[in-house]
Design an enzyme around this catalytic site. Structure first.
Site, PDB file in Angstrom:
ATOM      1  N   HIS A   1       0.837  -1.203   0.000  1.00  0.00           N
ATOM      2  CA  HIS A   1       0.000   0.000   0.000  1.00  0.00           C
ATOM      3  C   HIS A   1       0.872   1.254   0.000  1.00  0.00           C
ATOM      4  CE1 HIS A   1      -3.421   2.626   1.323  1.00  0.00           C
ATOM      5  NE2 HIS A   1      -2.423   3.258   1.940  1.00  0.00           N
ATOM      6  N   GLU A   2       1.894   1.262   0.847  1.00  0.00           N
ATOM      7  CA  GLU A   2       2.779   2.427   0.909  1.00  0.00           C
ATOM      8  C   GLU A   2       3.585   2.572  -0.380  1.00  0.00           C
ATOM      9  OE1 GLU A   2       2.197   4.471   3.122  1.00  0.00           O
ATOM     10  OE2 GLU A   2       1.021   3.172   4.430  1.00  0.00           O
TER      11      GLU A   2
ATOM     12  N   GLU B   1      -6.174   7.054  -0.989  1.00  0.00           N
ATOM     13  CA  GLU B   1      -6.126   5.838  -0.183  1.00  0.00           C
ATOM     14  C   GLU B   1      -6.783   4.682  -0.924  1.00  0.00           C
ATOM     15  OE1 GLU B   1      -4.369   5.340   2.520  1.00  0.00           O
ATOM     16  OE2 GLU B   1      -3.706   7.421   2.338  1.00  0.00           O
TER      17      GLU B   1
END
Length: 292
Positions: free
Chosen positions: A139-140, A210
């Site tokens: 995700h990062e 996100e």
């Protein structure tokens, strides 16, 4: 891995930056009219400071959060995961950092793909299993791949300039006789409006990015369910974290994978969509992948 460009995210980043720069053209114009050349010098100094923040954002963010860069010898499994997932995402391996806190969280920082850092907390490594931790790291890395950190960094320091003008405008503009006190009030009010609009634009972009990073993590790992499980675990563990730790980390909400909860107002202006919505979308992605 076949990476699909998120044109929705790119469009939102472009619109956000256009609107922010338009705001700040108006902002500087008002400051010039009501404060004169002396105040322009103050704005310039804030701008130079903010540019320094941009170019050294990875180092400054890690330092402010107490995150320390760690070597492969100190955290071999963490480094191995970051390196493997970076290769899968076709990215240079970012710097790896660890924060010694019970708050289970992670963030990425840096102005571009070659000057990035991924940080995780000790609380996160103790909370998640290997596949879940891979999902969070992916995700990062998706934030790095999407280059949305650069836009968030620029947007944040532009917002900071307006906030500093609201906070210190009267102090810098109030000295000397013959000052146009009414003009100072107008300039401060304009700064406040600019800051509020910037605040809302940044949060609207942050919520979408996100979702984009969640989709990117699913593409990198091929396991949307692992990230969904990680999000549920992190969200559940937040309630067990001491309040002091929560307050210390809250300033980084826009960059964390899960924001620190701060009541009704905090949820209304949250930098993130709800965990439930993110998990639901990840499960939809899992079903789509299973169908192929």
């Amino acid at each position: 891995m076949e990476w699909q460009t998120d044109w929705g995210l790119r469009f939102r980043m472009l619109v956000t930056m256009f609107l922010l720069f338009a705001l700040y053209i108006v902002f500087v114009g008002v400051i010039t009219v009501y404060y004169g050349g002396g105040m322009i010098m103050v704005v310039t100094l804030f701008g130079i400071f903010s540019l320094g923040q941009y170019f050294f954002s990875d180092k400054l963010t890690l330092m402010s959060m107490g995150a320390k860069k760690v070597s492969p010898e100190e955290y071999p499994e963490l480094h191995a995961s970051v390196e493997r997932l970076s290769q899968q995402a076709d990215l240079p391996k970012p710097k790896v950092a660890v924060m010694d806190t019970k708050v289970p969280n992670a963030f990425a920082t840096g102005r571009n793909q070659r000057n990035a850092a991924v940080a995780v907390t000790t609380g996160l490594t103790k909370t998640l299993d290997r596949e879940e931790l891979d999902g969070v790291i992916a995700h990062e890395l998706a934030h790095v791949k999407n280059r949305d950190m650069m836009v968030m960094t620029i947007a944040s320091f532009l917002s900071t300039i307006a906030f500093m003008m609201v906070r210190w405008g009267a102090f810098f503009g109030g000295g000397g006789r013959g000052r146009n006190q009414g003009g100072i009030v107008v300039a401060i009010l304009v700064s406040l409006v600019v800051w509020i609009i910037s605040y809302l634009l940044i949060r609207a972009l942050s919520r979408y990015r996100e979702f984009a990073a969640d989709r990117g993590a699913a593409a990198i790992t091929g396991r949307p369910s692992a990230l969904a499980s990680a999000l549920l675990k992190i969200s559940g563990e937040m309630d067990n974290v001491p309040k002091n730790d929560m307050r210390e980390e809250a300033e980084m909400n826009a960059f964390f994978i899960i924001p620190i909860k701060s009541g009704i107002v905090g949820r209304l202006f949250s930098t993130h969509p709800s965990t439930e919505r993110r998990v639901e979308r990840l499960r939809d992605l899992e079903r789509e992948m299973e169908a192929f």
